[in-house]
Design a protein around this motif. Structure first.
Motif, mmCIF file in Angstrom:
data_model
loop_
_atom_site.group_PDB
_atom_site.id
_atom_site.type_symbol
_atom_site.label_atom_id
_atom_site.label_comp_id
_atom_site.label_asym_id
_atom_site.label_seq_id
_atom_site.Cartn_x
_atom_site.Cartn_y
_atom_site.Cartn_z
ATOM 1 N N PHE A 125 -14.905 -36.045 18.097
ATOM 2 C CA PHE A 125 -15.943 -36.912 17.538
ATOM 3 C C PHE A 125 -15.634 -38.393 17.750
ATOM 4 C CE2 PHE A 125 -17.358 -33.109 15.247
ATOM 5 C CZ PHE A 125 -18.733 -33.220 15.445
ATOM 6 N N PHE A 128 -14.835 -31.284 10.415
ATOM 7 C CA PHE A 128 -15.441 -31.302 11.747
ATOM 8 C C PHE A 128 -14.499 -32.031 12.713
ATOM 9 C CE2 PHE A 128 -20.259 -30.655 11.251
ATOM 10 C CZ PHE A 128 -20.100 -29.870 10.128
ATOM 11 N N THR A 139 -14.356 -30.957 16.558
ATOM 12 C CA THR A 139 -14.912 -30.892 17.909
ATOM 13 C C THR A 139 -16.426 -30.725 17.827
ATOM 14 O OG1 THR A 139 -12.935 -29.644 18.385
ATOM 15 C CG2 THR A 139 -14.599 -29.675 20.102
ATOM 16 N N THR A 182 -20.146 -29.504 18.639
ATOM 17 C CA THR A 182 -20.751 -28.311 19.249
ATOM 18 C C THR A 182 -21.588 -28.792 20.446
ATOM 19 O OG1 THR A 182 -22.733 -28.456 17.901
ATOM 20 C CG2 THR A 182 -20.890 -27.186 16.973
ATOM 21 N N GLN A 202 -24.456 -31.057 19.672
ATOM 22 C CA GLN A 202 -23.983 -32.382 19.235
ATOM 23 C C GLN A 202 -23.532 -33.212 20.439
ATOM 24 O OE1 GLN A 202 -21.102 -31.016 16.363
ATOM 25 N NE2 GLN A 202 -22.700 -30.327 14.967
ATOM 26 N N GLN A 246 -31.261 -23.456 17.807
ATOM 27 C CA GLN A 246 -31.353 -22.601 16.624
ATOM 28 C C GLN A 246 -30.445 -23.127 15.519
ATOM 29 O OE1 GLN A 246 -30.662 -18.996 19.547
ATOM 30 N NE2 GLN A 246 -30.431 -18.409 17.435
ATOM 31 N N THR A 247 -30.701 -22.634 14.319
ATOM 32 C CA THR A 247 -29.745 -22.916 13.253
ATOM 33 C C THR A 247 -28.454 -22.185 13.605
ATOM 34 O OG1 THR A 247 -30.674 -21.075 12.067
ATOM 35 C CG2 THR A 247 -31.406 -23.240 11.403
ATOM 36 N N THR A 269 -26.182 -23.683 15.392
ATOM 37 C CA THR A 269 -25.628 -24.373 16.557
ATOM 38 C C THR A 269 -25.007 -25.721 16.183
ATOM 39 O OG1 THR A 269 -27.786 -25.379 16.948
ATOM 40 C CG2 THR A 269 -27.293 -23.374 18.191
ATOM 41 N N GLY A 270 -25.210 -26.148 14.960
ATOM 42 C CA GLY A 270 -24.720 -27.468 14.545
ATOM 43 C C GLY A 270 -25.787 -28.541 14.703
ATOM 44 N N ALA A 303 -25.992 -31.686 12.014
ATOM 45 C CA ALA A 303 -25.104 -32.834 12.254
ATOM 46 C C ALA A 303 -25.573 -33.603 13.485
ATOM 47 C CB ALA A 303 -23.671 -32.350 12.438
ATOM 48 N N ASP A 310 -27.512 -22.090 5.016
ATOM 49 C CA ASP A 310 -26.128 -22.001 5.457
ATOM 50 C C ASP A 310 -25.258 -21.597 4.277
ATOM 51 O OD1 ASP A 310 -23.880 -22.245 7.009
ATOM 52 O OD2 ASP A 310 -23.598 -24.339 6.457
ATOM 53 N N LYS A 369 -21.637 -20.037 3.687
ATOM 54 C CA LYS A 369 -20.436 -19.687 4.442
ATOM 55 C C LYS A 369 -19.918 -18.314 4.025
ATOM 56 C CE LYS A 369 -19.039 -23.854 6.393
ATOM 57 N NZ LYS A 369 -20.067 -24.724 5.872
ATOM 58 N N ARG A 378 -21.404 -17.646 11.488
ATOM 59 C CA ARG A 378 -21.710 -19.047 11.764
ATOM 60 C C ARG A 378 -20.475 -19.734 12.326
ATOM 61 N NH1 ARG A 378 -26.292 -21.400 8.666
ATOM 62 N NH2 ARG A 378 -26.805 -21.516 10.827
HETATM 63 P P1 AMP Z 1 -26.406 -25.925 11.533
HETATM 64 O O1 AMP Z 1 -26.794 -25.323 12.852
HETATM 65 O O2 AMP Z 1 -26.613 -27.409 11.510
HETATM 66 O O3 AMP Z 1 -27.077 -25.212 10.391
HETATM 67 O O4 AMP Z 1 -24.819 -25.725 11.358
HETATM 68 C C1 AMP Z 1 -24.242 -24.452 11.206
HETATM 69 C C2 AMP Z 1 -22.880 -24.503 10.528
HETATM 70 O O5 AMP Z 1 -21.905 -24.990 11.422
HETATM 71 C C3 AMP Z 1 -22.800 -25.382 9.290
HETATM 72 O O6 AMP Z 1 -21.974 -24.713 8.347
HETATM 73 C C4 AMP Z 1 -22.096 -26.628 9.744
HETATM 74 O O7 AMP Z 1 -21.399 -27.239 8.665
HETATM 75 C C5 AMP Z 1 -21.160 -26.048 10.804
HETATM 76 N N1 AMP Z 1 -20.862 -27.018 11.885
HETATM 77 C C6 AMP Z 1 -21.757 -27.709 12.608
HETATM 78 N N2 AMP Z 1 -21.144 -28.472 13.533
HETATM 79 C C7 AMP Z 1 -19.821 -28.281 13.379
HETATM 80 C C8 AMP Z 1 -18.640 -28.809 14.038
HETATM 81 N N3 AMP Z 1 -18.746 -29.676 15.037
HETATM 82 N N4 AMP Z 1 -17.448 -28.383 13.601
HETATM 83 C C9 AMP Z 1 -17.343 -27.491 12.576
HETATM 84 N N5 AMP Z 1 -18.413 -26.947 11.913
HETATM 85 C C10 AMP Z 1 -19.627 -27.334 12.316
#
Ligand code: AMP
Length: 420
Positions: A3, A21, A23, A25, A28, A46-47, A49-50, A53, A308, A310, A336
């Motif tokens: 990042f 966080f 690295t 995705t 991102q 899709q959800t 995938t990160g 953020a 989300d 966990k 996830r």
């Molecule tokens: P999302 O697609 O935004 O709903 O994210 C899915 C999940 O992945 C969520 O729990 C985020 O907190 C986690 N997440 C997203 N990006 C990262 C990253 N770069 N590193 C670690 N976890 C991540």
């Protein structure tokens, strides 16, 4: 990559570190650089995938580097749950930046409406809202949108499905012409592209694998009669043991309620969640599931996208979803990020064709598991699946705080005000 390489503000990097966080995705990596340059974006992701953020980080970064004087960002979400969830991520990332943020969504009491009004009047930096509730505030005339620099439309395909087009365009037409627009959608059919043209200006297009379940999900299915479903689900739950967190999807509110009641009677503590519950009940149910006091949650598709939680170990499709995309979203609730998970679908003769459509969309053959002998034999389905016990079809599995701190953040996760 890391990042740090995006050149983000130190307070934001601190927030990322605190959230674990390291690295980025792929979404991102692709979306953040053009967004930092101020470009509009049309992103298919899709959800899971990160993507959250991917749109939050550049906006927070801009707010740290160049603070705004009024409301800076409007993020529209299709459901209350998603609005709350995005707001929670926002809180985590911006913790050291001290931005003021507020989630605005319906189904709550007059007190919440007043809190939201206060945040809007005082110019909270980032507003995460459902369209209907935001419009309700706009119609009351006290919201100044002239300072908006960013507009985010998340889950655009779902918004259109839910009939929010007019509401969205009413909001868009009140925004300043000069602004950055971010549109995220899990699918990119032509109607979304046409719709996007009304909002975006010369967008960068980013697309991350569409309609493919994440690699870490082991999928399987059982062929059975309706009358065998409850027996099988009890069998599966017995095998999972108590420590597992299990999300069960049913296709109707009625099925959801009945199944949760049945499982609880059978000794499997289960709660149900669907649109008949009011906001407080939904939040309490999700909280109980998140903290594992109720390890089994039976849900309609209100939870299939975006939410989300966990550590979901198993997703069970008690009913095959009507929309193949919903299958991908449902099973995406497990595995996830880097985790692994199990997704099991119960297929009856009446829902076999729906499942065929899912396999076509995902380009995968889901292995069929034989029914346990105590449950009996599978019904005759059709030639392709071989009927009988199904056999094992092998296949690929594929704040800068303004005057007010709306959150009362004394601690990282505690002390929020009464919103949740
Ligand atoms: P999302 O697609 O935004 O709903 O994210 C899915 C999940 O992945 C969520 O729990 C985020 O907190 C986690 N997440 C997203 N990006 C990262 C990253 N770069 N590193 C670690 N976890 C991540």
């Amino acid at each position: 990559m890391k990042f740090e390489e995006f050149g983000l503000e130190p307070q934001l990097l601190e927030g990322l570190q605190a959230m674990g966080f390291e690295t980025p995705t792929p979404i991102q990596e692709q979306a953040i650089p053009p967004l930092l340059e101020g470009r509009d974006i049309l992103a298919c992701a899709q959800t899971g995938t990160g993507k959250t953020a991917a749109f939050l980080l550049p906006i927070i970064n801009k707010n740290i580097a160049e603070p705004n004087t009024g409301v800076d960002t409007i993020i529209l979400e299709p459901t209350r749950e998603l609005a709350v969830q995005v707001d929670q991520q926002l809180e985590g990332f911006s913790y050291f930046a001290g931005l003021s943020c507020m989630a605005i969504y319906g189904g709550r009491d007059g007190h919440s409406m007043n809190q939201e009004m206060k945040a809007l009047k005082q110019g909270a930096d980032i507003i995460v809202a459902t369209p209907g509730r935001l419009l309700a505030h706009l119609q009351l005339g006290y919201v100044d949108l002239s300072t908006i620099r960013h507009f985010v439309l998340d889950e655009a395909d779902r918004m259109l499905d839910m009939g929010f087009v007019t509401d969205i365009m009413t909001v868009v037409n009140k925004l300043p012409v000069e602004r950055q627009n971010l549109l995220f959608s899990a699918t990119m059919p032509n109607d979304i592209r046409r719709f996007a043209k009304n909002i975006l200006r010369n967008p960068v297009e980013v697309s991350i694998a569409i309609s493919k379940p994440a690699e870490g999900i082991t999928q399987g299915a059982y062929l059975l009669k309706d009358s065998q479903k409850n027996q099988l689900i009890e069998y599966l739950l017995r095998r999972q043991g108590k420590a597992r967190r299990i999300l069960v999807f049913a296709s109707s509110k009625k099925n959801t309620k009945e199944l949760a009641a049945h499982l609880s009677r059978a000794g499997f503590p289960a709660a149900d969640i669907h649109s008949d519950l009011d906001q407080k009940q939904r939040e309490d149910t999700l909280l109980n599931f998140r903290n594992n006091s109720v390890p089994i949650l039976v849900a309609t598709d209100v939870l299939s996208r975006g939410i989300d939680i966990k550590g979901i170990d198993v997703v069970i499709n008690y009913d095959v979803p009507g929309d193949p995309e919903d299958y991908v979203h449902r099973i995406g609730r497990t595995a996830r990020a880097d985790a692994t998970g199990l997704a099991i679908t119960l297929i009856t003769p009446a829902t076999k064709r729906k499942f065929d459509r899912i396999e076509k969309l995902t380009d995968m053959k889901v292995p069929i598991f034989p029914l346990p002998p105590e449950i009996g034999s599978s019904p005759d389905m059709n030639k392709r699946t071989g009927g009988g016990r199904g056999g094992n079809r092998s296949g690929r599995s594929g704040q800068r705080r303004k005057n007010n701190n709306y959150r009362g953040r004394n601690k990282r996760s505690g002390s929020r005000n009464k919103r949740s």
